[in-house]
Design a protein around this motif. Sequence first.
Motif, short mmCIF file in Angstrom:
data_model
loop_
_atom_site.label_atom_id
_atom_site.label_comp_id
_atom_site.label_asym_id
_atom_site.label_seq_id
_atom_site.Cartn_x
_atom_site.Cartn_y
_atom_site.Cartn_z
N MET A 12 7.81 5.11 4.14
CA MET A 12 8.06 6.29 3.19
C MET A 12 9.41 6.82 3.49
O MET A 12 9.99 6.78 4.44
CB MET A 12 7.12 7.49 3.87
CG MET A 12 7.12 8.83 2.94
SD MET A 12 6.98 10.17 3.87
CE MET A 12 8.29 10.36 4.91
N GLU A 13 10.12 7.18 2.21
CA GLU A 13 11.45 7.77 2.11
C GLU A 13 11.15 9.09 1.78
O GLU A 13 10.35 9.77 1.04
CB GLU A 13 11.91 6.93 1.18
CG GLU A 13 12.15 5.49 1.46
CD GLU A 13 13.19 5.32 2.80
OE1 GLU A 13 14.07 5.93 2.93
OE2 GLU A 13 12.99 4.46 3.35
N MET A 14 12.22 10.10 2.33
CA MET A 14 12.43 11.37 1.85
C MET A 14 13.72 11.79 1.53
O MET A 14 14.68 11.66 2.40
CB MET A 14 11.72 12.27 2.98
CG MET A 14 11.67 13.62 2.87
SD MET A 14 11.07 14.90 4.22
CE MET A 14 12.07 15.82 4.67
N THR A 15 13.88 12.33 0.45
CA THR A 15 15.27 13.01 0.35
C THR A 15 14.82 14.49 -0.16
O THR A 15 13.99 14.91 -0.68
CB THR A 15 15.74 12.48 -0.97
OG1 THR A 15 14.87 12.45 -2.31
CG2 THR A 15 16.17 10.98 -0.57
N THR A 16 15.96 15.63 0.02
CA THR A 16 15.89 16.78 -0.04
C THR A 16 17.01 17.22 -0.69
O THR A 16 18.30 16.77 -0.57
CB THR A 16 15.80 17.66 1.02
OG1 THR A 16 16.83 17.48 2.00
CG2 THR A 16 14.24 17.36 1.90
N ASP A 17 17.11 18.22 -1.70
CA ASP A 17 17.97 18.98 -2.27
C ASP A 17 17.74 20.24 -2.71
O ASP A 17 16.35 20.63 -2.47
CB ASP A 17 18.74 18.08 -3.71
CG ASP A 17 17.66 18.14 -4.72
OD1 ASP A 17 16.44 17.94 -4.62
OD2 ASP A 17 18.15 18.47 -5.76
N SER A 20 8.66 8.98 -1.50
CA SER A 20 8.42 7.61 -1.86
C SER A 20 7.48 6.77 -1.00
O SER A 20 7.92 7.14 0.20
CB SER A 20 9.43 7.00 -2.56
OG SER A 20 10.23 6.73 -1.67
N GLY A 21 6.73 5.93 -1.42
CA GLY A 21 6.08 5.02 -0.67
C GLY A 21 4.94 5.42 -0.20
O GLY A 21 4.06 6.17 -0.98
N PRO A 67 3.44 11.48 10.68
CA PRO A 67 4.11 12.04 11.65
C PRO A 67 5.73 12.21 11.53
O PRO A 67 6.18 13.28 11.75
CB PRO A 67 3.92 11.03 12.83
CG PRO A 67 2.57 10.40 12.75
CD PRO A 67 2.66 10.25 11.33
N ASP A 68 6.28 11.28 10.83
CA ASP A 68 7.71 11.14 10.56
C ASP A 68 7.82 12.21 9.35
O ASP A 68 8.88 12.95 9.59
CB ASP A 68 7.86 9.86 9.90
CG ASP A 68 9.52 9.64 9.79
OD1 ASP A 68 10.15 10.16 10.49
OD2 ASP A 68 9.88 8.87 8.66
N LEU A 69 7.13 12.38 8.34
CA LEU A 69 7.15 13.50 7.29
C LEU A 69 7.14 14.61 8.12
O LEU A 69 8.06 15.85 7.83
CB LEU A 69 6.11 13.43 6.36
CG LEU A 69 6.06 14.36 5.40
CD1 LEU A 69 7.52 14.28 4.37
CD2 LEU A 69 4.70 14.38 4.57
#
Lengths: 141, 112
Positions: free
Chosen positions: B1-6, B17-18, B26-28
């Motif tokens: 899983m990928e996470m981006t924030t703005d 995503s993913g 847990p990572d999220l």
Amino acid sequence: MTESLQLTGEASLTTIAGFVAEVERACAKAGADTESCYAVKLAVEEVCLNVLKHGYGGVPGPIGLAFTGDDQRLTVTITDSAPPFSPENAPPPDLDSGWDARRIGGFGWHLVQSMMDSVEHRTTPTGGNEVTLIRSQRKPQ
Amino acid sequence: MEMTTDRVGDVTRITLSGSLDFKSAPDLESRIASIGDSVKSAVVDLSAIDYLSSIGVRALLSTGKAIAARGGKIVLLNPQELVRTVLFTTGVNNVMPIVFDGDEAMRIARGD
């Protein structure tokens, strides 16, 4: 064609990740539709995590998985040696409360029952659990 | 899983995503906790999430509950069909609006 799979191991997050990946591959090989593949993958994740978390209290113990799939149905049987559990006693999830009152949890078993066509639990002769999950393939519209 | 924030004003856009499953949840949670109180309201873009299981549902609800407790709003944007089925089956839609238009998501998150 019929695709089958037999897996055994010690229930741990690593083992469960492997089981989920193997079942996903087997579903694809069996020609399962996308929705059925998703449902079976999710059910395997949920049941195996329940075995590890609730059955074995987070400590790895024996777990087995058998899969058969053809163009009609996908069947998964998951066995463990944990103390017998009663799925009917699983607390129902809170689906309706607002944020203030919402209790978060109990979704796994609820999702399994919603997404499978049949879920059966029995206590094995040796005192463990056997959960059989059946999902009929959805025909293209 | 990928996470981006703005961030746009008071609204943090979280794009995931993913797979949101027992390996990634847990990572999220820890990554969202690390941005913590700086998130007033959030739009969570789920369009590139292809798999969601119960532990991912818990992560989304825990995040939403924390935001709601601070008086903010959380909106889910554009989940794929099977992910949507999981969200509805677990009643997530009863506490988080699920919308399919980015501008509408921002309006709801801002409280317009």
